[in-house]
Design an enzyme around this catalytic site. Structure first.
Site, short mmCIF file in Angstrom:
data_model
loop_
_atom_site.label_atom_id
_atom_site.label_comp_id
_atom_site.label_asym_id
_atom_site.label_seq_id
_atom_site.Cartn_x
_atom_site.Cartn_y
_atom_site.Cartn_z
N CYS A 139 3.88 -3.30 7.32
CA CYS A 139 2.79 -3.55 8.31
C CYS A 139 3.07 -2.60 9.61
O CYS A 139 3.93 -1.50 9.49
CB CYS A 139 2.81 -4.96 8.72
SG CYS A 139 4.19 -5.44 9.93
N ALA A 140 2.13 -2.93 10.66
CA ALA A 140 2.12 -2.02 11.59
C ALA A 140 3.50 -1.59 12.57
O ALA A 140 4.25 -0.76 12.79
CB ALA A 140 1.07 -1.91 12.72
#
Lengths: 382, 199
Positions: free
Chosen positions: A77-78
């Site tokens: 994810c980020a």
């Protein structure tokens, strides 16, 4: 959030090793669709799937159906939190070999991997620092206990640690041009090490700090054995772009010539003005150099440009045969190729130029934000 | 996208519930928003306060996937204020009973001609704040009966909401109370292509 027993973190370094070793890996990227489509982890043996984490809040059954049970899984994810959240649910559902990317895409975009390129005539060496998360390449040229760093990324600790571990003093820091796709670490690295900072004067007319001028004939030496770095004025991507012939063996081309593409002339808003310069550099100036030189660019756009062990390198004569950007004999066809149908410009490229000139001083968090996404410095990076 | 820099007046957007996700990293703002939304009554508006910048794109994508109505986001310093309205499954299919209607297109033409009329927007204040017909006045359906004195029974009134359902109920109420020149705008703001304004 603490990782539960069922999942393991994978560092960006380990991920880099796997990609370069061409090991199989299944990536579940849980960022939103736009972020995934814009920029994601790629590799020859990587299969990736995008399901945003917010579609998995009620359970991961939908994802499980699409993830092969026999492959090592990396959830991305980020930053990290959402990948752990999803990875834990997948592990709870009975899957093993479930990993999450430590620090997420943020740390992926900042990882630098040194790759040994080759030796110099006196026993020195050239290292390429591979930034897989951005497609950026920087270099360290080492000789006789001294080093020059070229096109440094902003993670300057990495170069300093590398030099320190080998007892090397960084004496020179050079940028081939004013970068528009990433924040240069050049000035900071020079300040921290006391090295001289070299820039092409035509790209540095508006900079707010002192620098040494890169000019044809003003050779730079590294180490007692004297490795020559010969600047070659080679405009086109920017008006000041300067290439370096190192030890009469290597040609560092900056963003002018890549392995499978060529630089784009439009990132300072002057495509029409610079297209002629770009053509002169590629079709005339580089032709005057030895065809045996090994080209080392500042970027790559496709994974296929990575060679054995991750090296991004090719002989100049081979590029004249195979690189499509060097095989547009008609001037008009060349003009169209480098001014029309260009990929989108890099994220925040104008602000990045301002920051590299010292005109604005973004915080580290803002710098990270500005650099998000792919580099897109070549005409063929779609 | 309804994305606006914070202004003092925007801070006053009314919501039925406020959810504080400040300081929480992804995925928690969306996880908590989902939980709060599950408990919220259909049609109500929630305000989500978050400091995680990634929440902006994610909350919009999440709302789109789940059918909830994303109204907009206001930046107040470091805080993102997201506004969402809970979808109601029966909203669009409920039969409309008030007979006098005016099509979006016809209202647009009347506006262009400069006809004298009142445009009454009966959506929630946060919906009105982010996107409305210029000059429309705001009285949410739930407050209409108590605020009838703000309207004149002899005026021509065009009543608008998002899909024509709440405005249908508002028209019925106004007709009962003796308002004779009332029209329901169909379908309403969801397909409005004319000019708009916001706070």
């Amino acid at each position: 959030m603490n990782a539960s027993a069922g999942i393991k973190g994978m560092t960006s370094k380990e991920l880099t090793r796997r990609i370069l070793a061409k090991e199989d890996l299944f990536i579940l990227d849980v960022r939103n669709e736009n972020d995934y489509n814009d920029w994601r982890i790629e590799g020859e043996r990587i299969v990736s799937l995008n399901i945003p984490y917010f579609e998995l809040l009620d359970g991961v059954d939908n994802a499980l159906e699409q993830i092969p049970a026999n492959m090592k899984l990396l959830v991305v994810c980020a930053k990290e939190g959402s990948s752990m959240f999803v990875a834990e649910q997948i592990a709870d559902a009975g899957r093993t070999n479930v990993h999450y990317l430590e620090g997420g895409m943020k740390s992926w975009s900042e990882h630098l991997e040194p790759v040994f390129i080759g030796e110099l005539q006196d026993g020195g060496a050239v290292y390429q620092f591979l930034r897989l998360g951005k497609g950026c390449l920087s270099y360290m040229i080492v000789s006789g206990g001294e080093a020059a760093v070229i096109d440094a990324a902003r993670m300057t600790d990495r170069y300093m640690a590398f030099a320190q571990a080998r007892g090397i003093t960084i004496k020179h820091v050079l940028d081939t041009h004013l970068h528009a796709d990433h924040i240069s670490g050049g000035r900071q690295l020079a300040e921290r090490t006391g090295a001289a900072y070299w820039l092409p004067p035509k790209d540095a007319e508006e900079v707010t700090f002192a620098y040494e001028k890169l000019e044809d004939g003003r050779d730079i030496t590294v180490g007692r054995a004297v490795i020559r770095i010969q600047p070659v004025y080679s405009p086109g991507h920017t008006i000041g772009s300067t290439s370096f012939v190192v030890d009469a063996q290597y040609l560092l081309t900056g963003d002018i010539l890549f392995i499978e593409s060529i630089g784009r002339p439009d990132l300072a808003g002057r495509a029409e003005d610079w297209v002629g310069d770009l053509r002169d550099t590629l079709y005339d100036k580089y032709k005057e150099l030895s065809p045996e030189l090994l080209v080392l660019p500042a970027h790559y756009g496709k994974m296929s440009e990575l060679g054995e062990g991750g090296k991004v390198m090719a002989r100049l004569s081979d590029l004249y045969r195979h690189n499509p950007g060097l095989n547009l004999q008609e001037e008009e066809a060349f003009r169209r190729a480098v001014t029309e149908n260009l990929p989108p410009q890099p994220n925040a490229y104008e602000e990045i130029r301002q920051a590299n000139m010292g005109k604005i001083k973004p915080t580290e968090e803002e710098q990270r934000e500005m650099e998000t996404g792919p580099n897109r410095c070549a005409v063929h990076d779609q | 996208m309804n994305y606006q820099k914070g202004e003092a007046e925007m801070a006053a957007i009314k919501a039925d519930q406020t959810l504080d996700c400040k300081g929480l990293a992804c995925p928690m703002p969306i996880v908590k928003t989902k939980k709060a939304m599950d408990l919220l009554e259909a049609g109500k508006v929630i305000e989500v306060l978050a400091t995680d910048k990634g929440s902006l794109a994610d909350i919009q994508a999440w709302a789109k996937n789940t059918g909830h109505q994303y109204l907009g986001t206001v930046m107040e310093g470091e805080v993102l204020q997201h506004y969402l309205r809970k979808a109601s499954s029966d909203e669009a299919i409920e039969s409309k009973r008030y007979s006098d209607t005016i099509a979006n297109e016809e209202l647009k033409q009347k506006l262009e001609r400069g006809d004298r009329m009142t445009i009454l927007d009966v959506r929630e204040p946060a919906e009105y704040a982010f996107n409305r017909i210029p000059g429309a006045i705001s009285i949410p359906l739930g407050e209409l009966e108590a605020r009838l004195s703000e309207l004149h029974p002899e005026d021509e009134i065009q009543v608008v909401c998002r899909t024509g359902t709440r405005s249908d109920m508002a028209c019925q109420l106004l007709a009962e109370k003796g308002f004779a020149r009332v029209n329901n705008v169909v379908p309403g703001m969801s397909e409005w292509t004319g000019p708009t304004e916001n706070n």
